[in-house]
Scaffold this motif. Structure first.
Motif, mmCIF file in Angstrom:
data_model
loop_
_atom_site.group_PDB
_atom_site.id
_atom_site.type_symbol
_atom_site.label_atom_id
_atom_site.label_comp_id
_atom_site.label_asym_id
_atom_site.label_seq_id
_atom_site.Cartn_x
_atom_site.Cartn_y
_atom_site.Cartn_z
ATOM 1 N N UNK A 23 11.676 12.515 3.678
ATOM 2 C CA UNK A 23 11.281 11.138 3.998
ATOM 3 C C UNK A 23 9.942 10.757 3.391
ATOM 4 N N UNK A 24 9.212 11.749 2.853
ATOM 5 C CA UNK A 24 7.944 11.473 2.183
ATOM 6 C C UNK A 24 6.772 11.300 3.129
ATOM 7 N N UNK A 63 2.721 8.255 11.559
ATOM 8 C CA UNK A 63 2.542 7.373 10.398
ATOM 9 C C UNK A 63 3.869 6.941 9.779
ATOM 10 N N UNK A 75 -4.468 16.167 2.268
ATOM 11 C CA UNK A 75 -5.039 14.821 2.453
ATOM 12 C C UNK A 75 -5.563 14.662 3.879
ATOM 13 N N UNK A 123 -5.882 12.015 -3.714
ATOM 14 C CA UNK A 123 -4.878 10.948 -3.800
ATOM 15 C C UNK A 123 -4.703 10.541 -5.259
ATOM 16 N N UNK A 141 3.394 -0.749 -1.774
ATOM 17 C CA UNK A 141 4.496 -0.620 -0.815
ATOM 18 C C UNK A 141 5.419 -1.828 -0.914
ATOM 19 N N UNK A 200 7.621 4.823 -1.664
ATOM 20 C CA UNK A 200 7.139 3.800 -0.730
ATOM 21 C C UNK A 200 6.419 4.441 0.455
ATOM 22 N N UNK A 201 7.009 5.501 0.969
ATOM 23 C CA UNK A 201 6.425 6.172 2.132
ATOM 24 C C UNK A 201 5.059 6.789 1.791
ATOM 25 N N UNK A 202 4.888 7.216 0.542
ATOM 26 C CA UNK A 202 3.598 7.781 0.141
ATOM 27 C C UNK A 202 2.504 6.711 0.219
ATOM 28 N N UNK A 213 2.402 4.345 2.339
ATOM 29 C CA UNK A 213 2.095 4.201 3.765
ATOM 30 C C UNK A 213 1.069 5.255 4.190
ATOM 31 N N UNK A 214 1.286 6.489 3.785
ATOM 32 C CA UNK A 214 0.360 7.563 4.161
ATOM 33 C C UNK A 214 -1.009 7.347 3.502
ATOM 34 N N UNK A 236 -3.116 4.791 5.215
ATOM 35 C CA UNK A 236 -3.721 5.256 6.463
ATOM 36 C C UNK A 236 -4.907 6.192 6.237
ATOM 37 N N UNK A 237 -4.830 7.028 5.213
ATOM 38 C CA UNK A 237 -5.957 7.921 4.921
ATOM 39 C C UNK A 237 -7.174 7.100 4.464
#
Ligand SMILES: [Fe+2]
Lengths: 145, 186
Positions: free
Chosen positions: A40-41, A47, A84, B61, B140, B163-165, B167-168, B171-172
């Motif tokens: 799902x990544x 999150x 991260x 990142x 995103x 896309x999910x990356x 999102x993460x 947040x970071x």
């Protein structure tokens, strides 16, 4: 195929789910298992943000090489996520510990892969003697079509 | 220093040629909200981050985004494999062909070439981190548009991952932004 991709050796990540972290005096974030996280990544349950009704992909390995590679990618992904996280939470020792455990697994699988299928990095143990293994196709972008 | 790992972060195995999708997708390589801009932006901004957390996060990142460039390029490469000149012309890639042949080139979906202005940097950590939070949100949103434009599961699954990356990453960056705000970095 032993279907390794679907077996996490130990449920290490479970320790984090709803655990109070004594060192940091805070709740550790709840983590997905490495396989679900990779597919799902996103390793972090708080999150995770799915898109509409789309279900994330379910990578099915079609041969042993792919199976081993997906296992490696799974651990590499968990390591990136923890990396991260630790960048912004550097004093979370339980998370550092989990990072080290996944790193051990990833190294083991990379060695196994490189011994059979050739180098993943150019400082691999298996670069060949008479022929330079590094240049062998397929390169990552070529796919398995 | 960087070390190449001979694998994609997430596998790309596209079976169906789709030139239209390739034309849209290329924007995540060379567009304003694409992965090239993101990688260069973070790796460029890290030099003016005020503490170890910022230097590390922007480096890491930024490094992951380099891997995302490779995923997008792999997708475009596989979507256009075996395309004839006529097929390229039909979807409006004749201009691309005249300049670049079958080579990849960082442009947006309208064929405009990558612009170094996408690498926004002010040297102010709060401004740069909010820039990055917005960039992750925009990336995103673009991934969602691309998912809406595709009907190929081989393509959609990769886009959902990427896309999910975003999102993460968002947040970071947000965590760091909030911490810097309290610390009073500027
Ligand atoms: Fe990102």
């Amino acid at each position: 195929m032993n279907n390794n991709f679907y077996n996490i050796p130990e449920d290490w990540y479970q320790e984090f789910n709803n655990n109070f972290n004594v060192t940091n005096k805070q709740m550790d974030p709840s983590l997905a298992d490495p396989k679900e996280a990779f597919l799902r990544g996103n390793l972090f349950n708080n999150l995770y943000d799915p898109y509409k009704n789309y279900r994330y992909g379910n990578l099915k390995p079609t041969n042993q090489k792919e199976e081993l590679l997906y296992n490696i990618l799974m651990y590499k992904f968990a390591l990136i996520e923890l990396n991260l996280y630790l960048d912004t939470h550097p004093n979370n020792s339980s998370m550092i510990n989990l990072y080290k455990k996944y790193l051990m697994e990833e190294k083991k699988l990379c060695d196994q892969y490189e011994n059979t299928y050739g180098p993943l990095t150019v400082d691999s143990e298996n670069l060949g003697t008479n022929s330079w293994n590094w240049i062998k196709s397929p390169w990552p972008w070529e796919g398995t079509k | 220093m960087w070390k190449y790992v001979k694998t994609l972060q997430y596998p790309v195995n596209i079976k169906k040629k789709d030139l239209k999708m390739a034309k849209y997708l290329i924007t995540q390589y060379g567009g304003a909200n694409g992965e090239l801009a993101a990688a260069l932006r973070y790796l460029n901004q890290r030099y003016s981050m005020p503490d170890d957390k910022g230097k590390a996060l922007l480096t890491d990142i930024g490094t992951e985004e380099l891997g995302h460039i490779e995923i997008i390029c792999a997708m475009v490469h596989q979507l256009t494999k075996g395309a004839t000149i006529e097929e390229l012309e039909k979807v409006g890639l004749g201009g691309h062909y005249s300049e670049h042949g079958y080579g990849l080139f960082p442009t947006n979906a309208d064929g405009e070439t990558f612009d170094v202005k996408y690498i926004n940097t002010t040297g102010d950590p709060l401004a740069d981190l909010s820039e990055n939070m917005a960039a992750e949100q925009k990336a995103r949103a673009v991934y969602e548009n691309l998912i809406n434009l595709s009907d190929d599961k081989d393509v959609i699954d990769v886009l959902l991952f990427l896309r999910q990356r975003e999102v993460v990453h968002f947040n970071r960056f947000k965590e760091l932004y909030e911490e810097y705000k309290i610390k009073g970095y500027e």
